[in-house]
Design an enzyme around this catalytic site. Sequence first.
Site, short mmCIF file in Angstrom:
data_model
loop_
_atom_site.label_atom_id
_atom_site.label_comp_id
_atom_site.label_asym_id
_atom_site.label_seq_id
_atom_site.Cartn_x
_atom_site.Cartn_y
_atom_site.Cartn_z
N HIS A 16 95.18 63.80 22.81
CA HIS A 16 93.78 63.43 23.03
C HIS A 16 93.16 62.84 21.76
O HIS A 16 92.37 61.92 21.82
CB HIS A 16 92.97 64.65 23.49
CG HIS A 16 93.37 65.14 24.85
ND1 HIS A 16 92.54 65.10 25.95
CD2 HIS A 16 94.54 65.67 25.30
CE1 HIS A 16 93.17 65.60 27.01
NE2 HIS A 16 94.38 65.95 26.64
N ASP A 119 85.70 64.45 25.42
CA ASP A 119 86.86 64.78 26.22
C ASP A 119 86.50 65.48 27.52
O ASP A 119 85.53 66.24 27.57
CB ASP A 119 87.74 65.70 25.38
CG ASP A 119 89.19 65.60 25.77
OD1 ASP A 119 89.56 66.22 26.78
OD2 ASP A 119 89.94 64.90 25.08
#
Length: 476
Positions: A16, A119
């Site tokens: 990520h 995120d």
Amino acid sequence: MGQLHFFFFPVMAHGHMIPTLDMAKLFASRGVKATIITTPLNEFVFSKAIQRNKHLGIEIEIRLIKFPAVENGLPEECERLDQIPSDEKLPNFFKAVAMMQEPLEQLIEECRPDCLISDMFLPWTTDTAAKFNIPRIVFHGTSFFALCVENSVRLNKPFKNVSSDSETFVVPDLPHEIKLTRTQVSPFERSGEETAMTRMIKTVRESDSKSYGVVFNSFYELETDYVEHYTKVLGRRAWAIGPLSMCNRDIEDKAERGKKSSIDKHECLKWLDSKKPSSVVYVCFGSVANFTASQLHELAMGIEASGQEFIWVVRTELDNEDWLPEGFEERTKEKGLIIRGWAPQVLILDHESVGAFVTHCGWNSTLEGVSGGVPMVTWPVFAEQFFNEKLVTEVLKTGAGVGSIQWKRSASEGVKREAIAKAIKRVMVSEEADGFRNRAKAYKEMARKAIEEGGSSYTGLTTLLEDISTYSSTGH
């Protein structure tokens, strides 16, 4: 309207953080003020690349928030998903992440950014952004296709209509006929039981639907039908701005994404330079997927039985090497290169000698394979990887699977050497190989065009920046 200021806040996991860094670089290259939010022990993932890009006039700021690991029953040094001692501690990790809310609000108060890109695993950031009347854009780090499949599976529960784990079902309401088995769907989805993880997933989905929109590391030409399905049928605001890895034009940037490579980039390139075009199989399963020792043994035997030249990346935490078949390295020393640790993946996939990529179908790896024009041998393990596999094998038709059918968070096993060798040979040397290769090369070309001025992803980012600019000046 002055310069736009974006906050980028990835969850702390390599898969990520790396695309988020690429995204921040991309936005900064378009004149945006970019600030990355992370924790002290993850600063290294970003700092070197940021230093390297300064001479290009790309300025990215890092702001650190202390991570409350110990307070949440985690080891002191545990600030990343791959450092969690066991899956039982996942809820502790996300509890600690949620405690970053107050310090984040203080940073927003201080810096007054125009937008927060955060995120999917930080669902509470939707409320944080709303508090300051700024838009929150979600970054999932996966494909349009996977989210469309996931949405249909969740709403329609087609896995309930089959009588056994091995029987296939069609995922309804999609542009293509996509078939799955029950064991390829996550246990959170199919069990129906409530756990800390299912509650987390539910919160993520609710937070998603309240957010301003979703940004994708993908490009329109790759998933045209699914971009349309996601935006028009599911009615979500979305921007495709990828492939993000392609913003790394420089050899240093390609070689050192995330961690220092365990092999000298020149040594790696020299080895590849000595091989014929499309003759090497690159084998790598990302930073999270785990394999049992017996499965690694089968993989080694499968690679050897395929008769192909190879680069194989093996994670270093496997201290003892009992899983390596006796004499394997000696027998394959002319044919193969084993890298223990972290490999310069984008650099390898961009090399003309690489003819296939054996991958777990994590989205970053899948898209890096697409960007390198490399056909894939698919071996999904967990998360949405089984969905990404279908995109590669059924929609793009740029690869073939090894027959992995078991969603397993802990350790992948059960794929036999014969199946591995067969899939590698099918992609590398069968009569289908040219078709796989030609289609893969065509998508590489589309990816390159998408990020150039006037291309779909370039335009996608322009639209996103215009949308946020309008929001900032009107307050909605």
